[in-house]
Write a protein that holds these residues in place. Sequence first.
Motif, PDB file in Angstrom:
ATOM      1  N   GLY A  25      26.717 -36.419 -29.371  1.00  0.00           N
ATOM      2  CA  GLY A  25      26.461 -36.021 -27.996  1.00  0.00           C
ATOM      3  C   GLY A  25      25.126 -35.322 -27.841  1.00  0.00           C
ATOM      4  N   PHE A  26      24.410 -35.655 -26.783  1.00  0.00           N
ATOM      5  CA  PHE A  26      23.180 -34.961 -26.400  1.00  0.00           C
ATOM      6  C   PHE A  26      23.498 -34.042 -25.232  1.00  0.00           C
ATOM      7  CE2 PHE A  26      21.504 -38.347 -28.877  1.00  0.00           C
ATOM      8  CZ  PHE A  26      20.241 -37.968 -29.303  1.00  0.00           C
ATOM      9  N   ASN A  27      23.218 -32.747 -25.391  1.00  0.00           N
ATOM     10  CA  ASN A  27      23.490 -31.771 -24.339  1.00  0.00           C
ATOM     11  C   ASN A  27      24.963 -31.827 -23.934  1.00  0.00           C
ATOM     12  OD1 ASN A  27      20.493 -32.960 -23.779  1.00  0.00           O
ATOM     13  ND2 ASN A  27      20.545 -30.739 -23.530  1.00  0.00           N
ATOM     14  N   THR A  28      25.803 -31.566 -24.907  1.00  0.00           N
ATOM     15  CA  THR A  28      27.256 -31.701 -24.760  1.00  0.00           C
ATOM     16  C   THR A  28      27.874 -30.453 -24.128  1.00  0.00           C
ATOM     17  OG1 THR A  28      27.204 -32.963 -26.817  1.00  0.00           O
ATOM     18  CG2 THR A  28      29.367 -32.272 -26.008  1.00  0.00           C
ATOM     19  N   TYR A  29      28.826 -30.668 -23.271  1.00  0.00           N
ATOM     20  CA  TYR A  29      29.742 -29.613 -22.834  1.00  0.00           C
ATOM     21  C   TYR A  29      31.033 -29.870 -23.616  1.00  0.00           C
ATOM     22  CZ  TYR A  29      31.809 -26.301 -19.424  1.00  0.00           C
ATOM     23  OH  TYR A  29      32.408 -25.220 -18.813  1.00  0.00           O
ATOM     24  N   PRO A  30      31.275 -29.150 -24.710  1.00  0.00           N
ATOM     25  CA  PRO A  30      32.405 -29.470 -25.590  1.00  0.00           C
ATOM     26  C   PRO A  30      33.726 -28.958 -25.038  1.00  0.00           C
ATOM     27  CG  PRO A  30      31.210 -27.603 -26.472  1.00  0.00           C
ATOM     28  CD  PRO A  30      30.471 -28.030 -25.233  1.00  0.00           C
ATOM     29  N   LYS A  31      34.279 -29.703 -24.124  1.00  0.00           N
ATOM     30  CA  LYS A  31      35.529 -29.298 -23.488  1.00  0.00           C
ATOM     31  C   LYS A  31      36.220 -30.528 -22.917  1.00  0.00           C
ATOM     32  CE  LYS A  31      37.288 -26.417 -19.673  1.00  0.00           C
ATOM     33  NZ  LYS A  31      36.944 -25.418 -18.638  1.00  0.00           N
ATOM     34  N   VAL A  32      37.553 -30.538 -22.988  1.00  0.00           N
ATOM     35  CA  VAL A  32      38.351 -31.563 -22.320  1.00  0.00           C
ATOM     36  C   VAL A  32      38.684 -31.055 -20.927  1.00  0.00           C
ATOM     37  CG1 VAL A  32      40.552 -32.789 -22.322  1.00  0.00           C
ATOM     38  CG2 VAL A  32      39.297 -32.460 -24.476  1.00  0.00           C
ATOM     39  N   PHE A  33      38.343 -31.838 -19.905  1.00  0.00           N
ATOM     40  CA  PHE A  33      38.521 -31.400 -18.523  1.00  0.00           C
ATOM     41  C   PHE A  33      39.819 -31.916 -17.901  1.00  0.00           C
ATOM     42  CE2 PHE A  33      34.151 -30.387 -19.136  1.00  0.00           C
ATOM     43  CZ  PHE A  33      33.892 -29.340 -18.279  1.00  0.00           C
TER      44      PHE A  33
END
Length: 529
Positions: free
Chosen positions: A288-296
């Motif tokens: 991932g590039f510029n990841t928000y590491p979260k399941v939404f």
Amino acid sequence: MWKEKDMDGHKKALRMYEEAFDLFPDSIDTSELNDASILAAWLNDHDKAFKYLNAFVAMKTAKNGYPSWRYVVGNNSEVDYKNLLDDPRWITVKNIALKDKALFYDKLREEEEEFYEVHKIDFEQMKDVMVLYDNIRNYHPYKTKQKQDYSITFQLNDSARTSFFIHLPQNYNPEKKYPLLFFLHGAVRGNRLADFQIASWVLFDWNRYYTKYAALNDVILVFPRGSKEFNWMFPDDGFFMVPAMLKSIKKAINIDDNKVFISGHSNGATGSFSYLMKLPSSFAGCYGFNTYPKVFTGGTFIENIRNRSFINFSTDKDYYYPPHANDKFTQLMKKMNTDYHEYRYNGFPHWFPQFDESEPAYRILFSDLVKRERNPFPREISWEFDDDRYGTIDWLSNIKLDTLVERKSWHKESNFRIDKWLKYDKNDSLVVYHVDRNAFDFPRKSGKIKAEYNDNVFRIETSRITSFSVNISPEMVNMRKKVQIYVNGTLRFSKRVGYDRDFMLRSFKENQDRKQVWVNQIDLSLNHY
């Protein structure tokens, strides 16, 4: 052109276009002719409007790859050309565009049919289970392909469809198995579904380094198109897309099942992370590039990373997910001893892939991809989930929740607090502001299962699980000996397991996986009362 709001402004813009056409007659592009025709239409200069309209429709395709008919019969055409709709010449131009559109889609269908053309192999005629097993593992219906690039339509439901674009290595050889990399685009809320894509949209600009290093390493690239309603982040309606596309591609192209990868930028990176958290069985690794590491769409059960890997390329000026939070996440991953790596690039904003300085990150990605392979039969599995749709991981499947019981003491929640975020102020300056939030949300109760096998013996621990299945492969167990399964310390199964022909066929049709081939399945139900 678009900033001008009055007739004088429109006249000025049109005059500038016409001067440019005179100065550079060999560089006129369809999109510029379209702009000039729209300006003339706004000004009610019908003769000039149709002069430019006829010119760009005759060009068929713009330099940027767009078909010219889209400008005449696209979503905004009757708004742009509202002053021309009563002119008899409009019907003539529109009919030409509609004919070109029909020809375009006819060609697209022909190319799609050619893409899916394979040799027919009839598994139904194979009655001997060992012959069937060997044929599944060596399944090879593949033919050479006439093109390097294909836009393939993908049906989402009865009324909606989108597409994926697939880019093959230049000298694709159907006798060779290839790595495959999905790229998931960002900005899902601002995108619309597209029933076709073209090379200029997906292979260049921000994605230029994917194209460059895929060519150097003989990697197949796949670009799905999502939207606000159907995507890989939120809601869950489109989460089936990537696995379903992969299954479809495997029917047509010789893919190395142990070298399928997934990457993305921004919302696409969050999507890549979400497949790792919820549905990783098909993938060898995630990026991932510029990841928000979260399941939404539910809980973020980060220990699930143990089953695969993730590499994150972050920047210190990212409003999407701040460096402070990335640091805490990386520390947690190290503490858990997971296969997670973060590479920080200082001085760059959220749109890092736009910059030439992002190229070293792609070298890291493809260097990892080349050497990494999926283990289709891992000795140990740890899996947590809060939605029965995602109760499958490698040789454990059909896991069902029982959230009415208490969770075990070893079934614990992992989280951390975030207290700093970045945002742009009214002067477009990036500023730090303070927050007080959990990194992850847990809106539902979850279940967890830990499992391992060795020498035909499976030992499984469960928490808030009511039932599950153990998939069997001759690569995992000695089929001539008993398989024993202990669940929560109690022997629940002790028998020899044979080859189930019908199950083998169903399983392969469902997954199209020639490496992770299951020959039988043991169903186990737990009684907590």
